[in-house]
Motif scaffolding. Structure first.
Motif, short mmCIF file in Angstrom:
data_model
loop_
_atom_site.label_atom_id
_atom_site.label_comp_id
_atom_site.label_asym_id
_atom_site.label_seq_id
_atom_site.Cartn_x
_atom_site.Cartn_y
_atom_site.Cartn_z
N TYR A 195 2.48 16.87 39.07
CA TYR A 195 2.04 17.68 40.41
C TYR A 195 0.81 18.50 40.29
N ARG A 196 0.06 18.72 40.77
CA ARG A 196 -1.15 19.74 40.84
C ARG A 196 -1.31 20.59 42.12
N ASP A 197 -1.97 21.89 41.89
CA ASP A 197 -2.47 22.49 42.68
C ASP A 197 -3.30 21.97 43.57
N PRO A 198 -3.47 21.56 45.06
CA PRO A 198 -4.31 21.01 45.56
C PRO A 198 -6.02 21.58 45.44
N LYS A 199 -5.98 23.03 45.14
CA LYS A 199 -7.23 23.42 45.24
C LYS A 199 -7.86 23.66 43.85
N SER A 200 -7.04 24.26 42.94
CA SER A 200 -7.43 24.45 41.44
C SER A 200 -7.34 23.30 40.64
N GLY A 201 -6.46 22.27 40.85
CA GLY A 201 -6.10 21.18 40.06
C GLY A 201 -5.09 21.37 38.88
N ALA A 202 -4.47 22.60 38.75
CA ALA A 202 -3.80 23.05 37.78
C ALA A 202 -2.53 22.30 37.88
N ILE A 203 -1.80 21.68 36.79
CA ILE A 203 -0.63 21.25 36.79
C ILE A 203 0.35 22.33 37.04
N THR A 204 1.41 22.03 38.11
CA THR A 204 2.52 22.72 38.58
C THR A 204 3.71 22.28 38.10
N GLY A 205 3.92 21.09 37.76
CA GLY A 205 5.13 20.36 37.67
C GLY A 205 5.09 18.88 37.05
N ASN A 206 6.15 18.51 36.60
CA ASN A 206 6.10 17.16 36.02
C ASN A 206 7.71 16.61 36.27
N LEU A 226 17.71 8.75 35.62
CA LEU A 226 17.60 9.86 34.86
C LEU A 226 16.48 10.49 35.08
N THR A 227 16.35 11.75 35.49
CA THR A 227 15.40 12.56 35.82
C THR A 227 15.45 13.97 35.07
N VAL A 228 14.23 14.14 34.61
CA VAL A 228 13.85 15.40 33.94
C VAL A 228 12.63 16.21 34.52
N GLU A 229 13.19 17.21 35.26
CA GLU A 229 12.12 17.84 35.97
C GLU A 229 11.57 19.13 35.27
N THR A 230 10.34 19.48 35.44
CA THR A 230 9.92 20.82 34.86
C THR A 230 8.84 21.51 35.75
N GLY A 231 8.92 22.75 35.98
CA GLY A 231 7.94 23.61 37.00
C GLY A 231 7.47 24.83 36.45
N ASP A 232 6.83 25.58 37.28
CA ASP A 232 6.52 26.97 37.15
C ASP A 232 7.55 27.82 36.44
N ASN A 233 7.11 28.72 35.72
CA ASN A 233 7.96 29.74 35.04
C ASN A 233 9.27 29.25 34.33
N PHE A 234 8.72 28.22 33.40
CA PHE A 234 9.87 27.67 32.58
C PHE A 234 11.11 26.89 33.09
N GLU A 235 10.79 26.49 34.56
CA GLU A 235 11.79 25.89 35.32
C GLU A 235 12.21 24.32 34.84
#
Length: 260
Positions: A195-206, A226-235
């Motif tokens: 997942y990316r920020d639609p404006k900057s293109g920075a990766i926000t999650g996987n 089985l699912t492993v999710e990561t996001g902002d702020n070390f989520e």
């Protein structure tokens, strides 16, 4: 009498001269086809892209003449665990009953996705175009769908990537490995979603997923996810869904449910 013969001779000469002029003009004028009958222009690359996309769509495993099924469910998510019952009807509508219903918010959308994608639909050809001339990409050719804000990478009969970008969202789904059914149709095995920020293109999650299917009758039904999710702020979130005791819905089983 002589005058009349002379007039006839002159008319013939003028007619012949006019015909010669018309033939000369027709040889030099560039005639255009009628506007309501445009000429069709063949585009081999576009035809190849459309055929490749159609091949991939038709290779996706679907459940024809699906009657529904039931299964016992075990869900584990971030240290919490619960059991329950899943029912999928012939219209692919799901009913998930859990002892701890708080985990349905995470698990039900996943079940809806993996089961809903198995619904059979007649695949009419959709116009597609190769996005570039790169033929040696590890994940296959990049194809744009005409009139749609989406692109795919296609390799053989496998959709290896989905690219979607809009003003509000931007994500890429990569299929790293697949299962093959008895009919040699394609099911996802290992996937990754960025997942990316639609404006900057920075990766926000996987989100990384692993799927397993089991053959019941004529259908390959999901048995684990089985699912492993990561996001902002070390989520970071980890969850799994396991389905056992699959039973296809039959007219007899439906009558038992209706009689209760």
């Amino acid at each position: 009498m002589l005058l009349r013969e002379n007039m006839k001779r002159e008319l013939k000469q003028w007619s012949l001269a006019g015909l010669i002029v018309l033939l000369s003009l027709s040889a030099t004028i560039q005639w255009s086809p009628a506007r309501d009958e445009p000429r069709l222009v063949s585009n081999p690359k576009k035809e190849a892209a459309t055929q490749l996309y159609q091949q991939v769509r038709e290779a996706r495993a679907t459940w024809r003449d699906f009657s529904g099924f039931t299964a016992d469910v075990l869900i584990q998510y971030n240290g919490k665990s619960t059991t329950g019952k899943l029912t999928a009807d012939k219209d692919f509508k799901l009913n998930l009953i859990l002892e701890d219903n708080s985990l349905s918010e995470w698990s039900l959308p996943k079940l809806n996705s993996v089961i809903g994608h198995r619904k059979f639909r007649k695949q009419e050809p959709i116009p597609a175009t190769f996005a570039d001339d790169e033929v040696n990409h590890p994940l296959g050719r990049l194809v744009n769908i005409d009139g749609k804000n989406v692109s795919f990478r296609l390799q053989g009969d496998v959709m290896t990537e989905v690219h979607r970008r809009s003003d509000k969202s931007w994500f890429t789904i990569s299929t790293l490995d697949v299962w093959r059914t008895k009919e040699n149709e394609v099911l996802p095995r290992d996937t990754s979603v960025i997942y990316r920020d639609p404006k900057s293109g920075a990766i926000t999650g996987n989100r990384s997923n692993t799927f397993v299917f089991t053959r019941i009758g004529n259908f390959d039904l999901p048995s684990s996810m089985l699912t492993v999710e990561t996001g902002d702020n070390f989520e970071r979130n980890v969850g799994s869904i396991k389905l056992t005791n699959h039973r296809l819905t039959t007219p007899e089983s439906l009558s038992k449910i209706d009689s209760k």
